[in-house]
Design a protein around this motif. Structure first.
Motif, PDB file in Angstrom:
ATOM      1  N   VAL A  18       0.654  -1.305  -0.187  1.00  0.00           N
ATOM      2  CA  VAL A  18       0.158   0.283   0.133  1.00  0.00           C
ATOM      3  C   VAL A  18       1.184   1.060  -0.002  1.00  0.00           C
ATOM      4  O   VAL A  18       0.058   2.345  -0.476  1.00  0.00           O
ATOM      5  CB  VAL A  18      -1.225  -0.328   0.987  1.00  0.00           C
ATOM      6  CG1 VAL A  18      -1.307   1.191   1.384  1.00  0.00           C
ATOM      7  CG2 VAL A  18      -2.439  -1.171   0.724  1.00  0.00           C
ATOM      8  N   SER A  19       1.640   1.230   1.283  1.00  0.00           N
ATOM      9  CA  SER A  19       2.622   2.592   0.863  1.00  0.00           C
ATOM     10  C   SER A  19       4.067   2.243  -0.806  1.00  0.00           C
ATOM     11  O   SER A  19       3.185   3.911  -1.235  1.00  0.00           O
ATOM     12  CB  SER A  19       4.034   2.032   2.080  1.00  0.00           C
ATOM     13  OG  SER A  19       4.648   3.131   1.581  1.00  0.00           O
ATOM     14  N   PHE A  20       3.605   1.318  -0.788  1.00  0.00           N
ATOM     15  CA  PHE A  20       4.616   1.843  -2.946  1.00  0.00           C
ATOM     16  C   PHE A  20       3.148   2.189  -3.791  1.00  0.00           C
ATOM     17  O   PHE A  20       3.988   3.175  -4.720  1.00  0.00           O
ATOM     18  CB  PHE A  20       5.168   0.541  -3.182  1.00  0.00           C
ATOM     19  CG  PHE A  20       5.680   0.078  -4.403  1.00  0.00           C
ATOM     20  CD1 PHE A  20       7.193   0.885  -4.416  1.00  0.00           C
ATOM     21  CD2 PHE A  20       5.191  -0.294  -5.597  1.00  0.00           C
ATOM     22  CE1 PHE A  20       7.641   0.976  -5.801  1.00  0.00           C
ATOM     23  CE2 PHE A  20       5.521  -0.480  -6.810  1.00  0.00           C
ATOM     24  CZ  PHE A  20       6.754   0.267  -7.027  1.00  0.00           C
ATOM     25  N   ALA A  21       1.851   1.488  -3.727  1.00  0.00           N
ATOM     26  CA  ALA A  21       0.453   1.973  -4.405  1.00  0.00           C
ATOM     27  C   ALA A  21       0.341   3.933  -4.043  1.00  0.00           C
ATOM     28  O   ALA A  21       0.369   4.787  -5.105  1.00  0.00           O
ATOM     29  CB  ALA A  21      -0.201   1.924  -4.437  1.00  0.00           C
ATOM     30  N   LEU A  22       0.543   4.417  -3.114  1.00  0.00           N
ATOM     31  CA  LEU A  22       0.567   5.420  -2.449  1.00  0.00           C
ATOM     32  C   LEU A  22       1.879   6.496  -3.273  1.00  0.00           C
ATOM     33  O   LEU A  22       1.529   7.849  -3.458  1.00  0.00           O
ATOM     34  CB  LEU A  22       0.449   5.725  -1.388  1.00  0.00           C
ATOM     35  CG  LEU A  22      -1.106   5.095  -0.984  1.00  0.00           C
ATOM     36  CD1 LEU A  22      -1.246   5.477   1.269  1.00  0.00           C
ATOM     37  CD2 LEU A  22      -1.906   6.149  -0.927  1.00  0.00           C
ATOM     38  N   PHE A  23       2.955   5.403  -2.848  1.00  0.00           N
ATOM     39  CA  PHE A  23       4.037   6.780  -3.635  1.00  0.00           C
ATOM     40  C   PHE A  23       3.935   7.130  -5.239  1.00  0.00           C
ATOM     41  O   PHE A  23       4.067   8.093  -5.667  1.00  0.00           O
ATOM     42  CB  PHE A  23       5.017   6.619  -2.589  1.00  0.00           C
ATOM     43  CG  PHE A  23       5.876   6.819  -1.657  1.00  0.00           C
ATOM     44  CD1 PHE A  23       5.536   7.297  -0.960  1.00  0.00           C
ATOM     45  CD2 PHE A  23       5.690   5.322  -0.325  1.00  0.00           C
ATOM     46  CE1 PHE A  23       5.096   7.413   0.057  1.00  0.00           C
ATOM     47  CE2 PHE A  23       6.353   5.966   0.564  1.00  0.00           C
ATOM     48  CZ  PHE A  23       6.418   7.131   1.570  1.00  0.00           C
ATOM     49  N   ALA A  24       3.303   5.826  -5.952  1.00  0.00           N
ATOM     50  CA  ALA A  24       3.282   5.955  -7.180  1.00  0.00           C
ATOM     51  C   ALA A  24       2.368   7.042  -7.302  1.00  0.00           C
ATOM     52  O   ALA A  24       2.235   7.468  -8.433  1.00  0.00           O
ATOM     53  CB  ALA A  24       3.232   4.371  -7.474  1.00  0.00           C
ATOM     54  N   ALA A  46       1.551  11.146  -0.484  1.00  0.00           N
ATOM     55  CA  ALA A  46       2.925  10.855  -0.158  1.00  0.00           C
ATOM     56  C   ALA A  46       2.813  10.416   1.865  1.00  0.00           C
ATOM     57  O   ALA A  46       3.475   9.570   2.361  1.00  0.00           O
ATOM     58  CB  ALA A  46       3.622  11.886  -0.637  1.00  0.00           C
ATOM     59  N   VAL A  47       1.503  11.548   2.638  1.00  0.00           N
ATOM     60  CA  VAL A  47       2.089  11.164   4.004  1.00  0.00           C
ATOM     61  C   VAL A  47       1.626   9.879   4.088  1.00  0.00           C
ATOM     62  O   VAL A  47       2.224   9.309   4.963  1.00  0.00           O
ATOM     63  CB  VAL A  47       1.161  12.635   4.342  1.00  0.00           C
ATOM     64  CG1 VAL A  47       0.449  12.119   5.661  1.00  0.00           C
ATOM     65  CG2 VAL A  47       2.309  13.817   4.001  1.00  0.00           C
ATOM     66  N   GLY A  48       0.741   9.353   3.601  1.00  0.00           N
ATOM     67  CA  GLY A  48       0.066   8.006   3.444  1.00  0.00           C
ATOM     68  C   GLY A  48       0.452   7.052   3.310  1.00  0.00           C
ATOM     69  O   GLY A  48       0.825   5.988   4.116  1.00  0.00           O
ATOM     70  N   GLY A  49       1.566   7.290   2.093  1.00  0.00           N
ATOM     71  CA  GLY A  49       2.323   5.943   1.840  1.00  0.00           C
ATOM     72  C   GLY A  49       3.608   6.014   3.190  1.00  0.00           C
ATOM     73  O   GLY A  49       4.038   4.721   3.481  1.00  0.00           O
ATOM     74  N   SER A 106       7.985   7.572 -14.314  1.00  0.00           N
ATOM     75  CA  SER A 106       7.667   8.564 -13.649  1.00  0.00           C
ATOM     76  C   SER A 106       7.426   7.776 -11.808  1.00  0.00           C
ATOM     77  O   SER A 106       7.534   8.272 -10.917  1.00  0.00           O
ATOM     78  CB  SER A 106       6.951  10.208 -13.946  1.00  0.00           C
ATOM     79  OG  SER A 106       7.868  11.230 -12.968  1.00  0.00           O
ATOM     80  N   ALA A 107       6.186   8.028 -12.069  1.00  0.00           N
ATOM     81  CA  ALA A 107       5.571   7.313 -11.176  1.00  0.00           C
ATOM     82  C   ALA A 107       6.171   5.482 -10.537  1.00  0.00           C
ATOM     83  O   ALA A 107       6.703   6.085  -9.489  1.00  0.00           O
ATOM     84  CB  ALA A 107       3.767   6.410 -11.391  1.00  0.00           C
ATOM     85  N   LEU A 108       6.741   4.757 -10.937  1.00  0.00           N
ATOM     86  CA  LEU A 108       7.844   3.840 -10.614  1.00  0.00           C
ATOM     87  C   LEU A 108       8.593   4.847 -10.018  1.00  0.00           C
ATOM     88  O   LEU A 108       9.459   3.797  -9.057  1.00  0.00           O
ATOM     89  CB  LEU A 108       7.688   3.262 -11.831  1.00  0.00           C
ATOM     90  CG  LEU A 108       9.116   2.084 -11.974  1.00  0.00           C
ATOM     91  CD1 LEU A 108       8.591   0.859 -10.211  1.00  0.00           C
ATOM     92  CD2 LEU A 108       9.427   0.821 -12.955  1.00  0.00           C
ATOM     93  N   THR A 109       9.448   5.908 -10.729  1.00  0.00           N
ATOM     94  CA  THR A 109      10.232   6.212 -10.410  1.00  0.00           C
ATOM     95  C   THR A 109      10.084   6.892  -8.982  1.00  0.00           C
ATOM     96  O   THR A 109      10.977   6.772  -8.110  1.00  0.00           O
ATOM     97  CB  THR A 109      10.971   7.461 -11.053  1.00  0.00           C
ATOM     98  OG1 THR A 109      11.317   6.676 -12.135  1.00  0.00           O
ATOM     99  CG2 THR A 109      12.667   7.993 -10.713  1.00  0.00           C
ATOM    100  N   TRP A 110       9.036   7.654  -9.028  1.00  0.00           N
ATOM    101  CA  TRP A 110       9.145   8.132  -7.191  1.00  0.00           C
ATOM    102  C   TRP A 110       8.984   7.216  -6.351  1.00  0.00           C
ATOM    103  O   TRP A 110       8.934   7.185  -5.009  1.00  0.00           O
ATOM    104  CB  TRP A 110       7.850   8.986  -6.874  1.00  0.00           C
ATOM    105  CG  TRP A 110       8.408  10.596  -8.219  1.00  0.00           C
ATOM    106  CD1 TRP A 110       8.323  10.933  -9.145  1.00  0.00           C
ATOM    107  CD2 TRP A 110       8.511  11.796  -7.285  1.00  0.00           C
ATOM    108  NE1 TRP A 110       8.488  12.350  -9.181  1.00  0.00           N
ATOM    109  CE2 TRP A 110       8.338  12.384  -7.826  1.00  0.00           C
ATOM    110  CE3 TRP A 110       8.752  11.587  -5.314  1.00  0.00           C
ATOM    111  CZ2 TRP A 110       9.054  14.269  -7.224  1.00  0.00           C
ATOM    112  CZ3 TRP A 110       9.346  13.112  -5.482  1.00  0.00           C
ATOM    113  CH2 TRP A 110       9.505  14.066  -6.114  1.00  0.00           C
ATOM    114  N   LEU A 115      10.227   4.763  -0.538  1.00  0.00           N
ATOM    115  CA  LEU A 115      10.435   3.584  -0.331  1.00  0.00           C
ATOM    116  C   LEU A 115      11.686   3.361   0.327  1.00  0.00           C
ATOM    117  O   LEU A 115      11.715   2.747   2.275  1.00  0.00           O
ATOM    118  CB  LEU A 115       9.425   2.818  -0.599  1.00  0.00           C
ATOM    119  CG  LEU A 115       8.868   1.100   0.007  1.00  0.00           C
ATOM    120  CD1 LEU A 115       7.487   2.226   1.029  1.00  0.00           C
ATOM    121  CD2 LEU A 115       8.116   0.503  -1.236  1.00  0.00           C
ATOM    122  N   PRO A 116      12.264   3.391  -0.671  1.00  0.00           N
ATOM    123  CA  PRO A 116      13.655   3.253   0.306  1.00  0.00           C
ATOM    124  C   PRO A 116      13.642   3.765   1.408  1.00  0.00           C
ATOM    125  O   PRO A 116      14.849   3.892   1.918  1.00  0.00           O
ATOM    126  CB  PRO A 116      14.955   3.340  -0.823  1.00  0.00           C
ATOM    127  CG  PRO A 116      14.708   3.630  -1.727  1.00  0.00           C
ATOM    128  CD  PRO A 116      12.567   3.398  -1.215  1.00  0.00           C
TER     129      PRO A 116
END
Length: 151
Positions: A18-24, A46-49, A106-110, A115-116
Motif C-alpha cells: 500500500v505504501s508503494f502504491a501511495l508513493f506511485a 505521500a504522507v499516507g505512504g 515517473s510514478a515508478l521512479t517516485w 520507499l527506500p
C-alpha cells in the motif's frame, strides 16, 4: 490446561504494498501536472505512504528492515538507470501512449525512491533510539555519575 499457539511477529507486507502504491500515486500526480490541487493530492498520498511504511517498520525486526532498505535502494538504482536512456525513449518503444508511459515510469521512479528513503529513515530512528538506551546502560554498569544530583 490451555494450549498456546506460538505466533510469529506479523510483518504484514500489505502495508508495504500500500505504501508503494501511495508513493506511485504521488509520483503520477506530480508527473500529471502542476497546480495546487495536484500538489495537495500528491502530498496527501505521500504522507499516507510514509504512514504505511512507518507501520510496517514498526512490525518487523531491525535486521529485516535493514535488508529491505538495502534491497529497495538497489531496486531504485535499477529504475534510475532508465533515466539514462530517457523516459520518452522507453515510453516510445513500448506500445501505447507515450505520455501515459512517461507518467507510469515517473510514478515508478517516485515510488522506488520514496520507499527506500522511508525505510532508511525509520531504520535510523530505531538505531538512534536503541543507541541512546545502550549508552545509559553502559554508564550505569561502569559506575559513572549522572548529570543529575541525588541529594
Amino acid at each position: 490446561m490451555f494450549d498456546v499457539l506460538p505466533t510469529v511477529p506479523r510483518s504484514d507486507r500489505r502495508l508495504l504494498a500500500v505504501s508503494f502504491a501511495l508513493f506511485a500515486g504521488a509520483g503520477a500526480a506530480t508527473a500529471a501536472g502542476v497546480g495546487p490541487a495536484m500538489t495537495a493530492g500528491a502530498t496527501a498520498l505521500a504522507v499516507g505512504g510514509v504512514y504505511c511504511a512507518a507501520l510496517y517498520a514498526n512490525r518487523v525486526s531491525r535486521p529485516t528492515l535493514a535488508r529491505l532498505s538495502l534491497g529497495l535502494w538497489i531496486a531504485f538504482l535499477g529504475v534510475a538507470g532508465l533515466h539514462l536512456v530517457g523516459l520518452e525513449t522507453i515510453a516510445g518503444a513500448a506500445p501505447g501512449s507515450t505520455t501515459a508511459g512517461v507518467h507510469s515510469l515517473s510514478a515508478l521512479t517516485w515510488a522506488s525512491l520514496l520507499l527506500p528513503c522511508s525505510t532508511t529513515v525509520f531504520l535510523g530512528f530505531r538505531e538512534y533510539a536503541s543507541s541512546g538506551a545502550d549508552v545509559a546502560d553502559e554508564q550505569a554498569l561502569e559506575g559513572e555519575a549522572s548529570d543529575y544530583s541525588t541529594r
